[in-house]
Design an enzyme around this catalytic site. Structure first.
Site, PDB file in Angstrom:
ATOM      1  NE  ARG A  30      -3.779  -2.339   2.285  1.00 22.47           N
ATOM      2  CZ  ARG A  30      -3.798  -3.666   2.080  1.00 22.47           C
ATOM      3  NH1 ARG A  30      -2.663  -4.328   1.919  1.00 22.47           N
ATOM      4  NH2 ARG A  30      -4.939  -4.339   2.039  1.00 22.47           N
TER       5      ARG A  30
ATOM      6  NE  ARG B 286      -4.828 -16.453  -4.262  1.00 17.45           N
ATOM      7  CZ  ARG B 286      -4.216 -15.652  -3.402  1.00 17.45           C
ATOM      8  NH1 ARG B 286      -2.940 -15.375  -3.574  1.00 17.45           N
ATOM      9  NH2 ARG B 286      -4.868 -15.156  -2.386  1.00 17.45           N
TER      10      ARG B 286
ATOM     11  CG  ASP C 189      -2.530 -13.824   5.600  1.00 15.86           C
ATOM     12  OD1 ASP C 189      -3.266 -14.486   4.843  1.00 15.86           O
ATOM     13  OD2 ASP C 189      -2.230 -12.629   5.382  1.00 15.86           O
TER      14      ASP C 189
ATOM     15  NE  ARG D 167      -1.485 -20.075   2.715  1.00 15.21           N
ATOM     16  CZ  ARG D 167      -1.282 -18.763   2.764  1.00 15.21           C
ATOM     17  NH1 ARG D 167      -2.095 -17.997   3.458  1.00 15.21           N
ATOM     18  NH2 ARG D 167      -0.259 -18.223   2.133  1.00 15.21           N
TER      19      ARG D 167
END
Ligand code: S3P
Length: 443
Positions: free
Chosen positions: A27, A122, A316, A347
């Site tokens: 960012r 994705r 995460d 995951r």
């Protein structure tokens, strides 16, 4: 193939700084690019993902000077980006493709953005949808996957309620909103990390947050970030914190780590089950909360059932939480975490398969998994699945396993923390990475 060979640490200790936060680094570069003037960003993440963001910005005419101490970004202002002459390649970085798509939608030129095999698997519909509602033209493979061909400009303000809890989707819409005459609103029913909102305020954007509604007023000239220091990455720190909690006679002190409340659920849940973690010297830097974190050997006990809104806050960290879960005298249950199946790898599969390779009993659900009782980890051959957080989580498992653990595809770690194995070695871990240039055997 690059592999890491890990055996137990004799004593795990260290006192160091973790490189800059990946989310904040992305960012900072994007905001510095669309603000007018020069910004100097210190502690910019060395992650491969964050370098991809810089590469893409350079292709759109943003001057960037990289050195080991900082990066300098010559911001071009809201209307200064140029059409890229080449494909924008984000590598493995979901944050780059989803956030940058918002900025690209605000441009009158056409651009094509894509990434590696994992990125091309994705889902991108989640950003295509709001950008189309704003008026951007977007073509995608099967209308969902990269490469994305984006023609933007002349957008209209919308109110958007993302169907998934995603900071990337929220940020994409807010960034596009900067280029729109009017007020763009995202309605967020499950709070996600708010680094975009914090950073946009730093460059003079008008952002309002009222309950579930986050709004940005567009077409306001933005200024440079100036002299900015990125806080250390809590998601990277998490591997060292859990390693310290699980190792005997261990203690680590990690300095200047970002502790934005939208990211700290892992610390809360670890403390709840007996993790000795101290959050020292809390302070605010550029609108982001930071602190020093001290973690020590702990016995973990109690039942943890994590589902609902908390999942977005620690999404995460679930791979490393699973490793902590193997050492919990109690039950760890994760539900409502189906998003894990569309991260850099599936995951849930990667966690369950690799835990079983270490002879751990684990139950798999569509949207999570369950681990019951404290279990002995046994060294095994792990497949990183090309996923940085899987490689690093299982390297920590290797530290407390009986026997030797081999991580195949260990170099995936460099997607977020190229320094990982070196730092682990410095803490006392016995590690050999068989790429000679990265070898670290501090045992
Ligand atoms: C990120 C948001 C999260 C997170 C990712 C980084 C960000 O993804 O998993 O690693 O920087 O905005 P989602 O927003 O898709 O959940």
């Amino acid at each position: 193939m690059n592999r890491a060979i890990i055996s137990s640490a004799t004593k795990f200790e260290g006192d160091f700084q973790i490189p800059g936060d990946k989310s904040i680094s992305h960012r900072s570069a994007m905001c510095a690019a669309i603000g007018a003037g020069r910004s100097k960003i210190r502690n910019y993440s060395s992650a491969r993902d964050c370098q991809s963001t810089l590469d893409c910005l350079e292709l759109m005419g943003v001057g960037i000077t990289r050195s080991s101490e900082s990066i300098i970004v010559e911001g071009v202002g809201l209307e200064g980006l140029r059409a890229p002459l080449k494909l924008l390649d984000v590598g493995n970085s979901g944050t780059t493709i989803r956030l940058l798509s918002g900025i690209l939608a605000g441009q009158t030129f056409t651009s094509v953005i894509t990434g590696d095999e994992s990125i091309q698997r994705r889902p991108m519909k989640r950003v295509i949808e709001p950008l189309r509602q704003m008026g951007a033209r977007i073509e995608a493979r099967d209308d969902n996957y990269a490469p994305l061909r984006i023609t933007g400009g002349h957008l209209k303000a919308i109110e958007y309620r993302p169907p998934v809890a995603s900071a990337q989707v929220k940020s994409c819409a807010l960034l596009a909103g900067l280029f729109i005459d009017g007020v763009t609103t995202v309605i967020e029913t499950t709070p996600t990390r708010n680094h975009t909102e914090v950073m946009l305020r730093e460059i003079g954007a008008r952002i309002e947050h009222d309950g579930e509604r986050i709004s940005v007023t567009g077409k306001i000239p933005l200024h440079a970030l100036g002299d900015y220091t990125v806080a250390g990455d809590l998601s990277s720190a998490a591997f060292f914190i859990v390693a310290a909690l699980l190792s005997p006679e261990a203690r680590v002190r990690l300095r200047h780590i970002g502790v934005n409340p939208s990211r700290t659920a892992l610390l809360d849940v670890l403390r709840q089950i007996g993790g000795r973690i101290d959050i020292a010297s809390p302070r605010l830097a550029h609108g982001e909360p930071v602190a020093d974190l001290i973690a020590e050997s702990s016995s973990l006990s109690g039942d943890l059932e994590l589902s609902g809104a908390v999942i977005a806050n620690l999404i995460d960290e679930i791979p490393i939480l699973a490793i902590a879960g193997t050492q919990l005298a109690g039950t760890l249950t994760i539900r409502d975490a189906g998003e894990l199946r569309v991260k850099e790898s599936d995951r849930i599969r990667a966690i369950v398969d690799n835990l079983r390779r270490m002879r751990i009993e684990v139950e798999e659900f569509d949207d999570g998994f369950r681990l019951a009782g404290k279990q002995q980890l046994h060294g095994g051959v792990i497949d990183s699945c090309g996923d940085h957080r899987i490689a690093m989580a299982f390297a920590v498992a290797g530290l407390i396993a009986e026997g030797e653990t081999i991580i195949n595809g260990a170099d995936a770690a460099s997607v977020s923390l190229p320094e990982f194995y070196q730092l682990l070695g410095r803490c006392g871990a016995n590690i050999l990475v068989d790429d000679v240039s990265e070898e670290s055997n501090a045992g």
